[in-house]
Design an enzyme around this catalytic site. Structure first.
Site: not given
Ligand code: AMP
Length: 180
Positions: A67, A104
């Site tokens: 995205r 995450e």
């Molecule tokens: P992080 O590495 O935990 O910061 O996760 C970021 C990545 O995971 C990004 O590429 C986001 O597109 C996706 N992502 C994580 N949590 C969400 C969420 N609650 N909704 C949409 N995309 C998420």
């Protein structure tokens, strides 16, 4: 022309869709695809995500699969910078460098073409959501490993409660929408 920022942020908040328990139970997924359907809103969102970096002499916009590409590409055009995709393993055709990172929901790895970013480049990293910051931090490490400078990050959404910003300490972090 950008209309009033707080009006746009309100509209984004109404437009972005929460999808519960996707892709795993307990996750509230922020679905940004409805924003892409609204031409005016999408255009203004891109402008506002680019805005803080107009004078930052950005030469490359690095966008994170998948995205991140949706916003990274028009932001690169807006800033007059080259676009670099960072992708999941095995997707990029030429020689890559790779980094492992925690998400995450699970763990993964990212790859970037070796020759896409050079020492002397000033790089803006773009993604849709900042959650725990693991992905963004990994992207910054990939970029940093080339000898280029990270000018900062631009996110559409920051999930403040996951404290991703703390993992990006010392970096410039901009986000249009915050969820506490
Ligand atoms: P992080 O590495 O935990 O910061 O996760 C970021 C990545 O995971 C990004 O590429 C986001 O597109 C996706 N992502 C994580 N949590 C969400 C969420 N609650 N909704 C949409 N995309 C998420």
């Amino acid at each position: 022309m950008i209309s009033d920022k707080s009006t746009l942020v309100d509209e984004l908040r109404r437009t972005i869709r929460d999808v519960n328990n996707f892709p795993k139970p307990g996750i509230v997924f922020k679905d940004v695809t409805p924003v892409l359907l609204d031409v005016k809103l999408f255009a203004q969102t891109v402008q506002l995500m680019a805005e803080p970096y107009r004078d930052a002499r950005v030469t490359r916009v690095v966008s994170i699969e998948s995205r991140g590409f949706l916003f990274g590409a028009p932001i690169a055009l807006e800033l007059g910078a080259g676009l670099v995709p960072i992708r999941k393993p095995g997707k990029l055709p030429a020689a890559t460098q790779r980094i492992e990172y925690a998400l995450e929901y699970g763990t993964d790895a990212l790859e970037m073409h070796y020759d896409a970013v050079q020492p002397g480049d000033r790089v803006l990293i773009v993604d849709d959501v900042l959650a725990t910051g693991g992905t963004a931090n990994a992207a910054a490490q990939l970029v940093g490993g080339t000898g280029a400078a990270v000018a900062g990050f631009s996110f559409l959404i920051e999930l403040d409660f996951l404290k991703g910003r703390q993992r990006l300490q010392g970096r410039r972090v901009e986000a249009l929408l915050h969820y506490a």
